[in-house]
Motif scaffolding. Structure first.
Motif, mmCIF file in Angstrom:
data_model
loop_
_atom_site.group_PDB
_atom_site.id
_atom_site.type_symbol
_atom_site.label_atom_id
_atom_site.label_comp_id
_atom_site.label_asym_id
_atom_site.label_seq_id
_atom_site.Cartn_x
_atom_site.Cartn_y
_atom_site.Cartn_z
ATOM 1 N N LYS A 1 2.545 14.254 6.113
ATOM 2 C CA LYS A 1 2.735 12.821 5.177
ATOM 3 C C LYS A 1 2.449 13.292 3.631
ATOM 4 C CE LYS A 1 -0.229 9.034 4.288
ATOM 5 N NZ LYS A 1 -1.129 9.696 3.110
ATOM 6 N N GLU A 2 1.265 14.090 3.511
ATOM 7 C CA GLU A 2 0.867 14.320 1.979
ATOM 8 C C GLU A 2 2.002 15.213 1.395
ATOM 9 O OE1 GLU A 2 -1.549 13.030 0.751
ATOM 10 O OE2 GLU A 2 -2.964 12.422 2.376
ATOM 11 N N THR B 1 -3.088 3.554 -2.428
ATOM 12 C CA THR B 1 -2.236 3.850 -1.213
ATOM 13 C C THR B 1 -3.188 4.233 0.108
ATOM 14 O OG1 THR B 1 -1.934 6.046 -1.686
ATOM 15 C CG2 THR B 1 -0.064 4.605 -1.889
ATOM 16 N N ASN C 1 0.600 15.703 11.003
ATOM 17 C CA ASN C 1 1.130 14.583 10.868
ATOM 18 C C ASN C 1 0.672 14.268 9.389
ATOM 19 O OD1 ASN C 1 2.937 13.882 12.969
ATOM 20 N ND2 ASN C 1 1.144 12.985 13.923
ATOM 21 N N ILE C 2 -0.808 14.612 8.964
ATOM 22 C CA ILE C 2 -0.919 14.161 7.779
ATOM 23 C C ILE C 2 -0.814 15.110 6.886
ATOM 24 C CG2 ILE C 2 -3.052 13.592 6.647
ATOM 25 C CD1 ILE C 2 -4.563 12.858 8.755
ATOM 26 N N ARG D 1 -6.398 17.442 3.631
ATOM 27 C CA ARG D 1 -6.241 17.567 2.224
ATOM 28 C C ARG D 1 -6.992 18.993 1.691
ATOM 29 N NH1 ARG D 1 -6.878 11.288 0.626
ATOM 30 N NH2 ARG D 1 -4.812 10.819 1.109
ATOM 31 N N CYS E 1 0.715 -0.989 0.009
ATOM 32 C CA CYS E 1 -0.127 0.087 -0.134
ATOM 33 C C CYS E 1 0.772 1.389 -0.136
ATOM 34 C CB CYS E 1 -0.976 -0.015 1.081
ATOM 35 S SG CYS E 1 -0.087 -0.226 2.738
ATOM 36 N N PHE F 1 3.573 9.599 13.299
ATOM 37 C CA PHE F 1 2.015 9.346 13.656
ATOM 38 C C PHE F 1 2.240 8.276 15.050
ATOM 39 C CE2 PHE F 1 -0.830 10.724 10.233
ATOM 40 C CZ PHE F 1 0.027 10.757 9.204
ATOM 41 N N ILE G 1 5.343 15.087 1.863
ATOM 42 C CA ILE G 1 6.468 14.137 1.475
ATOM 43 C C ILE G 1 5.987 13.286 0.515
ATOM 44 C CG2 ILE G 1 8.023 12.542 2.634
ATOM 45 C CD1 ILE G 1 7.880 13.699 5.194
ATOM 46 N N LEU G 2 4.904 12.444 0.888
ATOM 47 C CA LEU G 2 4.744 11.274 -0.239
ATOM 48 C C LEU G 2 4.088 11.799 -1.533
ATOM 49 C CD1 LEU G 2 3.307 8.765 2.476
ATOM 50 C CD2 LEU G 2 5.544 9.030 1.208
ATOM 51 N N ASN G 3 3.538 13.053 -1.614
ATOM 52 C CA ASN G 3 3.125 13.401 -3.073
ATOM 53 C C ASN G 3 4.080 14.614 -3.558
ATOM 54 O OD1 ASN G 3 0.769 12.151 -3.142
ATOM 55 N ND2 ASN G 3 0.092 13.278 -1.385
ATOM 56 N N ARG G 4 5.261 14.699 -2.893
ATOM 57 C CA ARG G 4 6.132 15.838 -3.324
ATOM 58 C C ARG G 4 6.623 15.569 -4.760
ATOM 59 N NH1 ARG G 4 11.237 15.294 0.032
ATOM 60 N NH2 ARG G 4 11.949 13.427 -1.251
ATOM 61 N N LYS G 5 6.911 14.409 -5.411
ATOM 62 C CA LYS G 5 7.517 14.394 -6.643
ATOM 63 C C LYS G 5 6.191 14.774 -7.597
ATOM 64 C CE LYS G 5 11.337 11.790 -6.279
ATOM 65 N NZ LYS G 5 11.610 10.263 -5.680
ATOM 66 N N ARG H 1 -4.522 10.775 -6.785
ATOM 67 C CA ARG H 1 -3.366 9.778 -6.589
ATOM 68 C C ARG H 1 -3.327 8.555 -5.824
ATOM 69 N NH1 ARG H 1 2.348 10.231 -7.068
ATOM 70 N NH2 ARG H 1 3.162 10.037 -5.062
ATOM 71 N N THR I 1 -3.079 5.156 4.033
ATOM 72 C CA THR I 1 -3.418 6.345 4.828
ATOM 73 C C THR I 1 -4.339 6.157 6.033
ATOM 74 O OG1 THR I 1 -3.261 7.455 2.816
ATOM 75 C CG2 THR I 1 -4.441 8.893 4.522
ATOM 76 N N ALA J 1 7.522 10.246 6.591
ATOM 77 C CA ALA J 1 6.126 10.572 6.357
ATOM 78 C C ALA J 1 5.079 9.811 7.627
ATOM 79 C CB ALA J 1 5.517 10.447 5.187
#
Lengths: 290, 314, 226
Positions: free
Chosen positions: C8-9, C66, C4-5, C84, A87, A104, C11-15, C60, C70, A100
């Motif tokens: 996370k968003e 993913t 945190n979220i 978001r 995932c 948490f 960092i993980l969607n940065r590209k 995405r 989440t 990331a």
């Protein structure tokens, strides 16, 4: 301190061509429960319902006494999870995933994580999609094991892994269990792994729990009687759990080996039942050897 | 436990294997950046099942890919049905059925549709057989591939592989993700597939108990090298596990074993000469038993790390 | 949790987000060369594009599957949606900021800067972003990528119909009426934002719509089977 890590009561979920009815079982703290069942029986559905990824139509799920919907975040902070399908974000590397995800968890242990990374030989700078299937699972495991989770939920974690790593994982899980506060729910097809470490076995078939019992009790008392058609009648219906007819004869699964021995006498061929035997022989009329 | 067809004396129910093997690999070599497959040789006779075992990253998938000419070999020979794998690629592939580790399909196509997609490539495609197999495997013909679970996808890949009467079935981890019920049935089918003595099966798997059930031959690969390739019976007869107290383990005895795991309470050693082990280690408190394929895999892994002398294993 | 979220968003969607920046900047650098682009049009365009880029976050997740990650982390779905919206709106604001900076930096820019940073113009741009987000997010939550595509395709179909309608007698008048209604409304908005009373009321309306959309998204996301 609640005595159950996981309490599932009357869980229900309906799809168009499949339904989970009245699923109930409990995992006491400090034990490992194996979840077995044929493909499509509902193992992954149950796990997803526990993690509240699916909306249930009835029933209750409590994790350490916390309702998994009302106290969702609190419950999940104590759960380490590994799913059968990865995932993670394909185009992002492992190090970024860690950055990331780690925040948490209040009990995140960075040293523990780095130790696992070294042991599993994980290339932190590589993108997730560049990893082999086994490596991807190892990464998920490293994350799940690094925040002092009290409950580990593992959905088919070993299917892409070779026996060498599987044994290591089982060893690690056993070691983890030394801490009596930890519990594990482990769904797998590789029943030999469960025979090695599980305390309890829950068998699901067609969306229903067939049994949820102690593994030792199963392996001691259940057996397979082999012979011709006559043995079927010889095994009492109340303990006759399954019958399979094949080119080599008939096999009857009984939940009371001693009883079978008494009734059939010394000449009878009665073997101990392995978990795999139990699964195969209880799979019902769908499957008959040609 | 009930054994499959293979437990009957091999060859009894079928013709003695033909002189020419269905698959021959000789001195195969392939280098990647951090991995090299070197000097790999083995052959699969007609009418038998060979299992390919080894840890992750050992080279099993590399060999399979080389076999199918998906990657170029650096050196060595591969002959399938007596034909060179590179030069007669198309001819060979028409007669091979292949099941990939994670089958990739067109998600929106139905089961029946996948059959239609595959059919034109194979001169011997048998549509009736495909439908029969789909029915036996519980695959609804109108169901979209995307809606199938992992186990069902593997079943579909199998049906596709078998439906054109392939002479050689090559399966890369076919059983991962499948429940024991189906695994057993799959193994029974594979056993049945080779009954005519003209077809063979090559399959790689981690689930060594499956191999023990039906394989006639076992090829063990580790770190790019073929450690052994021989009949399963020979493997199970020659390899053994010795367990004893810690005091029995010294430099001398360590060298006897191919792999040792030691702790304060005792040691477990793997040997490829069970007879010699029995002679040497007889005595109270010592357990000597046959090694399972899984034992071999696990403890061979401990050979090189423990002794750090890699003359034979690496 | 929220922090945190958000992290996370990012960092993980940065590209994906950074990857979008290049065509965005290239496009607007090009647009700036056009001699008859008004400040208003420029900003409206950048706002519209910003909206679609932000929607990318939810989309995405569907594409990469993913969502399980989440929603297995210690978070509630409500907070995920909140994060978001937050990220979407703030990133959109920065896209617009980037467009403005671009106008400042590019020597070949024809867009009059004074008008660009006028409160009315900015107000319109921000309104478009917020309203666009409010409309699209629930669609995406409910229908995923398909929802966005359906929306885009729907707009295009309308455009094609309008284009074809020019051939039909009488239709031209209706099409023109609709188009001038839209542009007229934007102009009216632009003009009226100058009045503090109207601006205050309009802000209230927009925020109410966004809040409604948020509530709807939370509801839809909460019901979703992942």
């Amino acid at each position: 301190m609640t005595e159950y890590a996981l309490e599932v009561t009357g869980l229900r979920k309906t799809y168009r061509d499949f339904a989970l009815h009245d699923v109930s079982f409990r995992l006491p703290r400090g034990y490992i429960m194996g979840l077995i069942g044929p493909n499509g029986a509902g193992k992954t559905t149950i796990i997803k319902l526990i993690m509240n990824l699916l909306r249930r139509q009835g029933g209750e799920v409590k994790v350490f006494g916390l309702d998994n919907r009302l106290d969702e975040a609190a419950a999940k902070s104590r759960i380490g999870f590994v799913y059968d399908v990865p995932c993670f974000y394909e185009d992002i590397n492992l190090e970024d995933h860690r950055r990331a995800i780690a925040p948490f968890y209040t009990r995140w242990n960075e040293d523990q994580f780095q130790g696992l990374v070294r042991e599993f030989d994980l290339p932190l700078r590589k993108k997730f999609k560049a990893l082999s299937q086994g490596m991807q699972t190892k990464f998920a495991l490293a994350l799940a094991l690094s925040h002092d989770a009290d409950l580990l939920i593992l959905d088919e974690p070993t299917s892409g892994l070779d026996p060498v790593f599987r044994r290591e994982l089982l060893r690690r899980l056993s070691a983890l269990m030394q801490d009596e506060r930890k519990s594990v729910l482990f769904s797998t097809h590789i029943t030999t792994d469960l025979e090695r470490i599980a305390d309890y076995i829950t068998f699901i078939r067609d969306g229903e729990i067939v049994f949820s019992a102690s593994k030792d009790e199963l392996l001691e008392n259940w057996g397979v009687v082999k012979g011709d058609d006559s043995v079927v009648a010889a095994v009492e219906p109340s303990v006759r759990k399954g019958v399979r007819r094949g080119p080599y004869g008939v096999q009857v699964l009984t939940s009371n080996v001693n009883n079978a021995r008494e009734r059939l006498g010394a000449g009878a061929i009665i073997d101990k039942a392995s978990l795999e035997d139990i699964m195969v022989l209880m799979s019902g009329d769908r499957r008959h050897a040609a | 436990m009930t054994s499959g067809a293979a437990s009957q004396a091999p060859g009894a129910a079928r013709h003695a294997g033909d002189a020419d093997p269905i698959l021959e690999i000789h001195a195969l070599r392939k280098s990647y950046g951090d991995f090299t497959l070197r000097d790999a040789s083995f052959s699969v006779p007609r009418g038998y099942i060979m299992g390919l075992v080894g840890p992750n990253g050992a080279g099993k998938t590399t060999i399979v890919k080389l076999l199918l000419n998906l990657i170029r070999r650096d050196a060595g020979e591969i002959r399938v049905f007596g034909l060179d794998a590179r030069q007669e690629e198309v001819a060979i592939k028409a007669r091979i059925g292949f099941v990939h580790e994670r089958p990739a399909f067109y998600e929106h196509v139905t089961v029946a549709g996948m059959g239609e997609v595959a059919a034109p490539f194979y001169p011997d495609w048998d549509r009736a057989l495909f439908r029969r197999l789909a029915a036996e495997f519980d695959l609804p013909l109108h169901k979209r591939v995307g809606a199938l679970s992992r186990g069902m996808r593997t079943k579909l890949a199998l049906a596709l592989a078998m439906a054109h009467h392939a002479e050689l079935l090559v399966l890369d981890e076919p059983t991962s993700g499948l429940d024991p019920v189906f695994r057993r049935e799959l193994l029974e089918r594979l056993s049945a597939y080779i009954q005519d003595g003209k077809r063979s099966v090559l399959f790689s798997t981690h689930i060594t108990s499956d191999l023990e059930r039906i394989a006639d031959y076992v090829t063990f690969i580790r770190e790019g090298r073929v450690m052994f390739s021989t009949t399963k019976d020979q493997v199970l007869e020659r390899w053994g596990i010795v367990k004893g107290g810690p005091e029995m383990l010294d430099a001398d005895t360590r060298r006897f074993f191919k792999g040792v795991e030691a702790s304060t309470v005792g040691f477990t050693g793997l040997t490829d000469d069970l007879e010699a082990a029995r002679r040497r280690f007889s005595g109270a408190g010592v357990v000597i038993e046959r090694a399972s394929l899984e034992d071999i895999m696990v403890y061979l892994g401990k050979g090189c790390e423990a002794t750090r002398t890699c003359e034979r294993c690496c | 949790m929220l922090r945190n979220i958000v992290r996370k968003e990012l960092i993980l969607n940065r590209k994906a987000l950074a990857g979008a920046a290049i065509p965005y900047i290239a496009w607007f650098a090009y647009v700036l060369r056009e001699p008859d682009v008004t400040a208003g049009e420029y900003l409206v365009m950048s706002a519209a594009m910003a909206v679609f880029y932000q929607v990318a976050l939810f989309v995405r997740e569907g594409k990469l599957k993913t969502a399980a990650l989440t929603c297995s982390l210690p978070v509630t779905r409500t907070v995920v949606v909140r994060a978001r919206y937050l990220v979407a709106c703030s990133l959109s604001a920065s896209w617009i900021g980037a467009a403005i900076l671009l106008a400042l930096a590019c020597p070949w820019s024809h867009v009059p800067l004074a008008r660009l940073v006028a409160p009315n113009t900015l107000g319109v741009a921000v309104s478009i972003v917020l309203l666009g987000t409010a409309i699209l997010f629930p669609l995406v939550v409910r229908f995923g990528l398909i929802g966005v595509l359906a929306f885009l395709v729907g707009m295009q179909v309308l455009g094609i119909l309008a284009f074809l309608a020019v051939g039909l007698p009488g239709a031209t008048a209706s099409v023109n009426a609709v188009l001038s209604f839209v542009t007229g409304s934007i102009r009216a908005l632009h003009a009226n934002l100058g009045h503090p009373g109207f601006a205050a009321m309009w802000t209230f309306v927009v925020l109410a719509i966004v809040a409604g959309s948020y509530g709807l998204s939370v509801c839809l996301y909460g019901r979703r089977d992942l």
